[in-house]
Design an enzyme around this catalytic site. Structure first.
Site, PDB file in Angstrom:
ATOM      1  N   ASP A 106      81.005-102.286  45.432  1.00  0.00           N
ATOM      2  CA  ASP A 106      80.749-103.076  46.498  1.00  0.00           C
ATOM      3  C   ASP A 106      81.759-103.622  47.759  1.00  0.00           C
ATOM      4  OD1 ASP A 106      81.746-105.294  46.107  1.00  0.00           O
ATOM      5  OD2 ASP A 106      79.731-106.143  46.780  1.00  0.00           O
ATOM      6  N   GLU A 107      82.910-103.015  48.264  1.00  0.00           N
ATOM      7  CA  GLU A 107      84.213-103.597  48.936  1.00  0.00           C
ATOM      8  C   GLU A 107      84.608-102.474  48.872  1.00  0.00           C
ATOM      9  OE1 GLU A 107      86.888-106.768  47.535  1.00  0.00           O
ATOM     10  OE2 GLU A 107      86.159-106.582  45.525  1.00  0.00           O
TER      11      GLU A 107
END
Ligand code: DCP
Ligand code: MG
Length: 387
Positions: A106-107
């Protein structure tokens, strides 16, 4: 130090946010992902910010989370769905910069150097990517923008959730000096303990330690600590792929011993693998062939080339070479996987196989249109059965 504009983006309560997106009834409630209330041994993967108010956090035993937040909703989670959303996120990120380094599900870091003039201010740049993620995917993210990777990541965490923090060069000193060393990149519990022995708790304390002492205590990482304490971080955003391999396998209805049938099956797998490889703009260096026999005995063989490739011919001839090394018995399953990726951006622009590339472009564009490998090479046709 080279001044860059680096953007770090990290989704808020990612797994929980995806669940809320797909199940609006979870909106606004303490939601814990990792298992059901009676999962005795599980741990919390993540939880909504509503659950964090009860003290629940990632990696905590589920039993503890239940005792802290008995009114919470506990669900196991759906990894496949999170990966699917993660892929969509990467597409949004790639629209903002060609230099994207995915860090986790998620990054990512985006190198936005040279793109500054598209935006009135750096805040507008951050707002633009947040809004795009919201409008295209329906999720909230936190963004940090700074001249180095370490500071950009630090900035994205500062105002979570839905945060946006820009650290300008003039602000680095004020921000760093009182920063607890635990916040420095790479400082875990063990390093923090050793630093405590040196009576170092903040960056201010760390700056007073001589480089020779840091090198003696931490080896090469001592230099990194010395630099980070002074805002120096020369790490570039590295274009890497989020996938580590692309593979395809097939299990037969009956067992085969015939080389021509098996090589035709391998050719078909190769077409699918090659197509996916080129679609993701990747080149691979390793080919792995998997063969499972009637007795379920499985053999895998790999080979790694020095020059990266993405054409079917190379993958096929390599797979076939590996296949010829295997002592044949009736075969139940064959699989072809490529790995050890290089992105095309990191390869020389001039390629001696330009003509072959042009051919694959045409083949792939037709196959994309019809959503399958409708155009095939003759070797994928079973010689005995005819086309
Ligand atoms: N994750 C996990 N186990 C952990 C940490 C994280 O399974 N110990 C998973 C679940 C998270 C996802 O990875 O949703 C992303 O991790 P983050 O650390 O970014 O945490 P979140 O996105 O959930 O929350 P935050 O808003 O703090 O970023
Ligand atoms: Mg996150």
């Amino acid at each position: 130090m080279v001044m860059r504009t680096i953007l770090h983006i990290d989704m808020d309560a990612f797994y929980a946010a995806v669940e809320v997106l797909d199940n609006p009834e979870y909106q606004g409630i303490p939601l814990i992902i990792g298992g059901t209330k009676d999962s005795l041994r599980g741990v919390v993967a993540t939880c909504s910010y509503e659950a964090r108010r009860f003290g629940v956090k990632s990696a905590m035993p589920l039993r503890k989370a239940v005792s802290l937040c008995p009114s919470g909703v506990f669900i196991p989670g759906r990894q496949k769905r999170y990966l699917e959303v993660s892929e969509k996120l990467q597409e949004v990120f790639s629209a903002f910069s060609p230099v994207v380094e995915p860090l986790s599900i998620d990054e990512a870091f985006l190198d936005m150097t040279g793109c500054e003039h598209f935006y009135a201010r750096l805040e507008a740049m951050g707002q633009a990517i947040k809004e795009r993620v919201w409008s295209e995917i329906g999720l909230r993210a936190s963004v940090g923008i700074a001249p180095t990777k370490f500071l950009a990541k630090l900035a994205s965490e500062m105002e979570k959730p839905d945060g946006l923090v820009v650290i300008r060069p003039s602000e680095i000193e004020r921000l760093l000096i009182s920063l607890p060393v635990k916040k420095l990149w790479g400082v875990g519990e063990k390093t923090a303990d050793l630093l405590r022995d040196l009576r170092v708790f903040t960056v201010y304390d760390l700056r007073r330690v001589e480089l020779s002492v840091l090198l003696k205590t931490f080896g090469v990482y001592g230099q990194t600590l010395y630099d980070l304490a002074r805002g120096i971080d020369e790490r570039k955003v590295e274009v890497t792929s989020s996938v580590s391999s692309i593979g395809q396998e097939t299990t037969f209805d009956e067992d085969y011993l015939d080389f021509s049938i098996l090589s035709c099956q391998i050719a078909r797998l190769v077409e699918k693998v090659g197509y996916r490889l080129r679609k993701q703009n990747l080149k691979a260096r390793t080919v792995t062939l998997k063969v499972r026999f009637l007795d379920f005995h499985t053999v895998t063989k790999s080979t790694t080339a020095t020059v990266p490739f993405h054409d079917d011919d190379t993958i096929f001839s390599t797979a076939l070479r590996l296949f010829s090394k295997i002592k044949l018995k009736p075969v139940r399953l064959v699989g072809v996987t490529v790995s050890n990726f290089h992105t095309l951006e990191t390869l020389p622009l001039l390629d001696s196989t330009a003509e072959a590339n042009a051919l694959y472009k045409v083949l792939d564009s037709i196959n994309t249109k019809f959503d399958d490998t409708v155009i095939r090479k003759g070797r994928t046709l079973d010689q005995r059965k005819g086309p």
